[in-house]
Design a protein around this motif. Structure first.
Motif, PDB file in Angstrom:
ATOM      1  N   PRO A  93       0.783  -1.234  -0.058  1.00  0.00           N
ATOM      2  CA  PRO A  93      -0.026   0.055  -0.130  1.00  0.00           C
ATOM      3  C   PRO A  93       0.955   1.290  -0.144  1.00  0.00           C
ATOM      4  CG  PRO A  93      -0.647  -1.464   1.770  1.00  0.00           C
ATOM      5  CD  PRO A  93       0.556  -1.970   1.079  1.00  0.00           C
ATOM      6  N   ALA A  94       0.115   2.328  -0.668  1.00  0.00           N
ATOM      7  CA  ALA A  94       0.943   3.663  -0.703  1.00  0.00           C
ATOM      8  C   ALA A  94       0.919   4.166   0.757  1.00  0.00           C
ATOM      9  CB  ALA A  94      -0.079   4.560  -1.325  1.00  0.00           C
ATOM     10  N   SER A  95       0.046   3.826   1.450  1.00  0.00           N
ATOM     11  CA  SER A  95       0.368   4.399   2.824  1.00  0.00           C
ATOM     12  C   SER A  95       1.711   3.832   3.584  1.00  0.00           C
ATOM     13  CB  SER A  95      -0.818   4.317   3.657  1.00  0.00           C
ATOM     14  OG  SER A  95      -1.020   2.600   3.633  1.00  0.00           O
ATOM     15  N   PHE A  96       1.800   2.624   3.364  1.00  0.00           N
ATOM     16  CA  PHE A  96       3.231   2.024   3.922  1.00  0.00           C
ATOM     17  C   PHE A  96       4.590   2.805   3.436  1.00  0.00           C
ATOM     18  CE2 PHE A  96       7.155  -0.421   3.522  1.00  0.00           C
ATOM     19  CZ  PHE A  96       7.024  -1.004   4.617  1.00  0.00           C
ATOM     20  N   TRP A  97       4.377   3.191   2.198  1.00  0.00           N
ATOM     21  CA  TRP A  97       5.513   4.104   1.457  1.00  0.00           C
ATOM     22  C   TRP A  97       5.599   5.483   2.127  1.00  0.00           C
ATOM     23  CZ3 TRP A  97       9.007   0.772   0.203  1.00  0.00           C
ATOM     24  CH2 TRP A  97       8.638  -0.502  -0.336  1.00  0.00           C
ATOM     25  N   ILE A  98       4.461   6.046   2.179  1.00  0.00           N
ATOM     26  CA  ILE A  98       4.508   7.309   2.907  1.00  0.00           C
ATOM     27  C   ILE A  98       5.021   7.356   4.201  1.00  0.00           C
ATOM     28  CG2 ILE A  98       3.025   9.039   3.531  1.00  0.00           C
ATOM     29  CD1 ILE A  98       3.705   9.300   0.574  1.00  0.00           C
ATOM     30  N   ASN A  99       4.648   6.310   5.041  1.00  0.00           N
ATOM     31  CA  ASN A  99       5.089   6.164   6.377  1.00  0.00           C
ATOM     32  C   ASN A  99       6.513   5.856   6.608  1.00  0.00           C
ATOM     33  OD1 ASN A  99       2.593   6.807   7.688  1.00  0.00           O
ATOM     34  ND2 ASN A  99       1.739   4.728   7.360  1.00  0.00           N
ATOM     35  N   ARG A 100       6.803   5.164   5.769  1.00  0.00           N
ATOM     36  CA  ARG A 100       8.370   4.779   5.497  1.00  0.00           C
ATOM     37  C   ARG A 100       9.186   5.733   5.266  1.00  0.00           C
ATOM     38  NH1 ARG A 100      12.494   3.004   6.409  1.00  0.00           N
ATOM     39  NH2 ARG A 100      13.794   1.411   5.642  1.00  0.00           N
ATOM     40  N   GLU A 101       8.700   6.634   4.646  1.00  0.00           N
ATOM     41  CA  GLU A 101       9.436   7.904   4.259  1.00  0.00           C
ATOM     42  C   GLU A 101       9.604   8.810   5.218  1.00  0.00           C
ATOM     43  OE1 GLU A 101      11.787  10.238   2.473  1.00  0.00           O
ATOM     44  OE2 GLU A 101      11.472   8.645   1.423  1.00  0.00           O
TER      45      GLU A 101
END
Length: 114
Positions: A93-101
């Motif tokens: 999910p995109a939310s994972f990548w945003i949170n990872r960043e």
């Protein structure tokens, strides 16, 4: 998809846990060990699990060779557009990548102000 996503999330949690432990040790022993895990580390691990080459991912993300390498080395930030493209290519999910960043940027800020 579920088991691959679970594997990536579990690996990320392990890395984050190690960072927290090392930061705790660092505070008690008056030493400085900058440990930062860029989102590119997670991307590369996911690529390995899924058998995706750098070239394939670059094409899917619509990035050139310089941009994909910068992404993998944490030199460019993952914005919402890139997060959605990563989600489409890696099925995470995109939310994972945003949170990872966000986590990565927070870690970077903490090590530069320490």
């Amino acid at each position: 998809m579920g088991s691959q996503w679970a594997h990536v999330l579990k690996r990320y949690d392990k890395i984050k846990s190690k960072i927290v432990r090392l930061m705790s040790i660092q505070q008690h022993q008056d030493i400085h060990i900058p440990i930062i895990s860029a989102p590119g580390d997670t991307i590369m691990e996911t690529m390995e699990i899924k058998g995706i080459s750098v070239e394939e991912l670059a094409k899917g993300l619509q990035l050139d060779g310089i941009e994909i390498r910068a992404l993998l080395h944490g030199e460019i930030a993952i914005d919402m557009d890139l997060a959605y493209r990563l989600a489409e290519q890696l099925q995470i999910p995109a939310s994972f990548w945003i949170n990872r960043e966000k986590d990565y940027q927070k870690e970077r800020k903490q090590t530069t102000t320490a």
